[in-house]
Design a protein around this motif. Structure first.
Motif, PDB file in Angstrom:
ATOM      1  N   ARG A 183       3.238  -1.489  -8.843  1.00  0.00           N
ATOM      2  CA  ARG A 183       1.770  -1.558  -8.803  1.00  0.00           C
ATOM      3  C   ARG A 183       1.311  -1.880  -7.392  1.00  0.00           C
ATOM      4  NH1 ARG A 183      -1.080  -4.292 -13.785  1.00  0.00           N
ATOM      5  NH2 ARG A 183      -2.779  -3.485 -12.531  1.00  0.00           N
ATOM      6  N   PHE A 184       1.046  -0.843  -6.622  1.00  0.00           N
ATOM      7  CA  PHE A 184       0.549  -1.033  -5.251  1.00  0.00           C
ATOM      8  C   PHE A 184      -0.865  -1.618  -5.307  1.00  0.00           C
ATOM      9  CE2 PHE A 184       3.759   2.230  -4.799  1.00  0.00           C
ATOM     10  CZ  PHE A 184       4.417   1.848  -3.642  1.00  0.00           C
ATOM     11  N   ASP A 185      -1.200  -2.419  -4.296  1.00  0.00           N
ATOM     12  CA  ASP A 185      -2.572  -2.957  -4.233  1.00  0.00           C
ATOM     13  C   ASP A 185      -3.570  -1.868  -3.894  1.00  0.00           C
ATOM     14  OD1 ASP A 185      -2.241  -5.928  -4.612  1.00  0.00           O
ATOM     15  OD2 ASP A 185      -0.750  -5.534  -3.064  1.00  0.00           O
ATOM     16  N   GLU A 186      -3.145  -0.915  -3.064  1.00  0.00           N
ATOM     17  CA  GLU A 186      -4.032   0.200  -2.723  1.00  0.00           C
ATOM     18  C   GLU A 186      -3.186   1.477  -2.624  1.00  0.00           C
ATOM     19  OE1 GLU A 186      -6.069  -0.920   0.946  1.00  0.00           O
ATOM     20  OE2 GLU A 186      -7.087  -2.589  -0.035  1.00  0.00           O
ATOM     21  N   ILE A 187      -3.770   2.604  -3.058  1.00  0.00           N
ATOM     22  CA  ILE A 187      -3.106   3.913  -2.879  1.00  0.00           C
ATOM     23  C   ILE A 187      -4.103   4.852  -2.205  1.00  0.00           C
ATOM     24  CG2 ILE A 187      -2.096   5.939  -3.988  1.00  0.00           C
ATOM     25  CD1 ILE A 187      -1.035   4.253  -6.186  1.00  0.00           C
ATOM     26  N   TYR A 188      -3.657   5.500  -1.145  1.00  0.00           N
ATOM     27  CA  TYR A 188      -4.496   6.484  -0.440  1.00  0.00           C
ATOM     28  C   TYR A 188      -3.836   7.845  -0.603  1.00  0.00           C
ATOM     29  CZ  TYR A 188      -6.613   2.340   1.498  1.00  0.00           C
ATOM     30  OH  TYR A 188      -7.248   1.129   1.624  1.00  0.00           O
ATOM     31  N   GLN A 189      -4.552   8.790  -1.206  1.00  0.00           N
ATOM     32  CA  GLN A 189      -3.999  10.134  -1.452  1.00  0.00           C
ATOM     33  C   GLN A 189      -4.623  11.114  -0.455  1.00  0.00           C
ATOM     34  OE1 GLN A 189      -2.374  12.680  -1.538  1.00  0.00           O
ATOM     35  NE2 GLN A 189      -3.756  13.989  -2.715  1.00  0.00           N
ATOM     36  N   LEU A 190      -3.903  11.358   0.634  1.00  0.00           N
ATOM     37  CA  LEU A 190      -4.395  12.240   1.702  1.00  0.00           C
ATOM     38  C   LEU A 190      -3.589  13.533   1.794  1.00  0.00           C
ATOM     39  CD1 LEU A 190      -4.560   9.432   4.420  1.00  0.00           C
ATOM     40  CD2 LEU A 190      -6.506  10.350   3.187  1.00  0.00           C
ATOM     41  N   ALA A 191      -2.523  13.654   1.010  1.00  0.00           N
ATOM     42  CA  ALA A 191      -1.658  14.835   1.143  1.00  0.00           C
ATOM     43  C   ALA A 191      -2.391  16.074   0.640  1.00  0.00           C
ATOM     44  CB  ALA A 191      -0.363  14.632   0.352  1.00  0.00           C
ATOM     45  N   ALA A 192      -2.357  17.132   1.422  1.00  0.00           N
ATOM     46  CA  ALA A 192      -3.007  18.388   1.041  1.00  0.00           C
ATOM     47  C   ALA A 192      -2.450  19.501   1.913  1.00  0.00           C
ATOM     48  CB  ALA A 192      -4.524  18.292   1.245  1.00  0.00           C
ATOM     49  N   ASP A 193      -2.558  20.710   1.389  1.00  0.00           N
ATOM     50  CA  ASP A 193      -2.208  21.880   2.188  1.00  0.00           C
ATOM     51  C   ASP A 193      -3.487  22.267   2.914  1.00  0.00           C
ATOM     52  OD1 ASP A 193      -1.164  24.151   3.235  1.00  0.00           O
ATOM     53  OD2 ASP A 193      -0.658  25.092   1.324  1.00  0.00           O
ATOM     54  N   MET A 194      -3.554  22.001   4.185  1.00  0.00           N
ATOM     55  CA  MET A 194      -4.834  22.221   4.885  1.00  0.00           C
ATOM     56  C   MET A 194      -4.654  22.619   6.338  1.00  0.00           C
ATOM     57  SD  MET A 194      -6.102  19.593   7.057  1.00  0.00           S
ATOM     58  CE  MET A 194      -7.732  19.128   6.612  1.00  0.00           C
ATOM     59  N   VAL A 219       0.847  -1.192   0.000  1.00  0.00           N
ATOM     60  CA  VAL A 219       0.000   0.000   0.000  1.00  0.00           C
ATOM     61  C   VAL A 219       0.880   1.238   0.000  1.00  0.00           C
ATOM     62  CG1 VAL A 219      -1.747   1.293   1.278  1.00  0.00           C
ATOM     63  CG2 VAL A 219      -1.731  -1.149   1.407  1.00  0.00           C
ATOM     64  N   LEU A 220       0.382   2.275  -0.673  1.00  0.00           N
ATOM     65  CA  LEU A 220       1.054   3.575  -0.653  1.00  0.00           C
ATOM     66  C   LEU A 220       0.139   4.568   0.046  1.00  0.00           C
ATOM     67  CD1 LEU A 220       3.410   5.384  -1.714  1.00  0.00           C
ATOM     68  CD2 LEU A 220       2.035   5.736  -3.781  1.00  0.00           C
ATOM     69  N   VAL A 221       0.660   5.250   1.062  1.00  0.00           N
ATOM     70  CA  VAL A 221      -0.120   6.273   1.762  1.00  0.00           C
ATOM     71  C   VAL A 221       0.571   7.624   1.551  1.00  0.00           C
ATOM     72  CG1 VAL A 221      -1.036   7.077   3.972  1.00  0.00           C
ATOM     73  CG2 VAL A 221      -0.938   4.620   3.491  1.00  0.00           C
ATOM     74  N   LEU A 222      -0.080   8.511   0.815  1.00  0.00           N
ATOM     75  CA  LEU A 222       0.467   9.845   0.552  1.00  0.00           C
ATOM     76  C   LEU A 222      -0.124  10.802   1.582  1.00  0.00           C
ATOM     77  CD1 LEU A 222       0.020   9.605  -3.326  1.00  0.00           C
ATOM     78  CD2 LEU A 222       2.101   9.185  -1.989  1.00  0.00           C
ATOM     79  N   GLY A 223       0.744  11.529   2.270  1.00  0.00           N
ATOM     80  CA  GLY A 223       0.290  12.330   3.413  1.00  0.00           C
ATOM     81  C   GLY A 223       0.401  11.516   4.694  1.00  0.00           C
ATOM     82  N   ALA A 224       1.337  10.544   4.701  1.00  0.00           N
ATOM     83  CA  ALA A 224       1.464   9.601   5.821  1.00  0.00           C
ATOM     84  C   ALA A 224       2.048  10.227   7.079  1.00  0.00           C
ATOM     85  CB  ALA A 224       2.326   8.414   5.393  1.00  0.00           C
ATOM     86  N   GLY A 225       2.534  11.464   6.956  1.00  0.00           N
ATOM     87  CA  GLY A 225       3.036  12.149   8.144  1.00  0.00           C
ATOM     88  C   GLY A 225       1.961  12.993   8.798  1.00  0.00           C
ATOM     89  N   GLY A 226       0.781  13.041   8.199  1.00  0.00           N
ATOM     90  CA  GLY A 226      -0.307  13.851   8.728  1.00  0.00           C
ATOM     91  C   GLY A 226      -1.165  13.086   9.718  1.00  0.00           C
ATOM     92  N   PHE A 227      -2.205  13.761  10.184  1.00  0.00           N
ATOM     93  CA  PHE A 227      -3.081  13.181  11.210  1.00  0.00           C
ATOM     94  C   PHE A 227      -3.744  11.883  10.715  1.00  0.00           C
ATOM     95  CE2 PHE A 227      -7.682  13.534  12.678  1.00  0.00           C
ATOM     96  CZ  PHE A 227      -7.482  12.771  13.826  1.00  0.00           C
TER      97      PHE A 227
END
Ligand code: NAD
Length: 327
Positions: free
Chosen positions: A64-75, A4-12
């Motif tokens: 080819r990750f099985d799942e990708i979560y795109q949570l990175a944002a300027d917020m 799995v790839l988690v983008l924004g993995a340093g966030g809440f």
């Protein structure tokens, strides 16, 4: 091993998601500008990188990750999003990330990315009455979000769904409504209402006074982090693309939120209402669609999540104000 790839993995939300995915046995790569603020990441591989940079995105989407979560944002919370001072960065930074991510995923023949949109994309004109806000998914148009943050979310959710139509992807879009919990930002200007209220209550003396932005009759609902993760994973693994609300429908006014936290803390407090950025008058998650499509809705009461969050923030306040230990 599933990856799995988690983008924004340093966030809440991202750091909690990494932890949850590790309990499910995934190999996890996290990417962020920074490591998580409050505990060590549990990701197997953590890349410090700027997702506005296409070369970084190429480097982290290298398989080819099985799942990708795109949570990175300027917020951030209302103090960040509604001041108007960060509009250009918010739009530029978050749109650049999403343009890069969806395109690189598609070029690697990855079919699905989970994208976290926000209830901030709903039209302001449907959220003027604090008692009857309309946040049904179908009420999104004619579009009129009350912030540039909301406009960027609307643009990016359309972007992911356009890739579904034109490139055979199956991206998923959730509209998160006010997620809160331990290890969320609680000071510094980017914190949101539940964390700000917990901090103010924790710092107040018994019988003291705390400042509330606006008259406190503006309404919101708040979803505990564990429920957010459950909704996120269920949507990702379902046959439904969204957009769909992931939120609580237990609506409270900010005054009621303060009373609830004060009660948890066992403190009697006086509210002082001061001018401040407050956003729309009312907002609540409409959970009919998620219930129909996924057969799921969040179940935990606001109080249960607030108890855990207050306990954590109170401990942060205490350790921050502890006198330095002498050598
Ligand atoms: P967060 O700010 O804690 O996490 C976002 C992370 O993205 C941060 O760690 C930040 O460093 C990272 N980031 C920002 N720009 C980056 C860049 N250029 N390259 C790499 N990383 C970058 O926020 P969160 O509360 O965890 O929210 C996660 C997602 O959910 C966001 O997309 C947010 O808009 C969305 N959302 C959150 C809420 C909420 O209540 N928390 C509500 C609605 C939507």
């Amino acid at each position: 091993m599933r990856s799995v790839l988690v983008l924004g993995a340093g966030g809440f939300i991202g750091s909690h998601l990494v932890r949850r995915l590790k309990t499910e046995g995934f190999w996890v790569r996290g990417v962020d500008l920074k490591f998580p603020d409050f505990s060590a990441t549990e990701a197997d591989d953590f890349v410090i990188g700027d997702l506005r940079d296409g070369a970084v995105v190429d480097r982290v989407i290298d398989r080819r990750f099985d799942e990708i979560y795109q949570l990175a944002a300027d917020m951030g919370g209302a103090g960040y999003v509604f001041s108007g001072e960060h509009d250009a960065e918010i739009m530029h930074n978050s749109a650049s990330i999403n343009l890069n991510v969806v395109d690189r995923a598609q070029k690697r023949n990855i079919r699905q990315v989970f994208y976290s949109s926000s209830a901030c994309m709903y039209p302001a004109y449907n959220q003027a009455d604090p008692d009857n806000p309309n946040c049904a998914e179908s009420s999104a148009y004619p579009a009129a979000p009350d912030s540039e943050y909301g406009w960027e979310k609307l643009f990016s959710e359309r972007l992911y769904l356009a890739y579904n139509r034109n490139h055979g992807m199956t991206n998923r879009v959730a509209r998160y409504h006010n997620i809160f919990g331990p290890e969320g930002t609680w000071q510094g200007g980017k914190e949101k209402a539940p964390a700000a209220v917990c901090r103010k209550v924790a710092m107040a003396a018994h019988d003291g006074e705390i400042e509330i932005w606006g008259d406190g009759s503006q309404t919101r609902s708040f979803l505990y982090i564990d429920e957010c993760l459950e909704g996120t994973l269920r949507l990702t693994r379902s046959g439904f693309e969204g957009p769909v609300n992931v939120g609580s429908d237990e609506m409270v006014s900010i005054n009621q939120l303060v009373d609830l936290v004060a009660d948890i803390a066992g403190k009697r407090l006086h509210k002082k209402h001061v001018p401040g950025p407050i956003g729309v008058r009312g907002r609540n998650s409409d959970n009919r669609l998620i219930e129909r499509e996924l057969g799921w809705r969040p179940s935990q009461s606001l109080r249960v999540g607030l108890e855990a969050t207050y306990g954590w923030i109170e401990a942060q306040v205490r350790s921050n104000s502890a006198p330095p230990v002498s050598p």
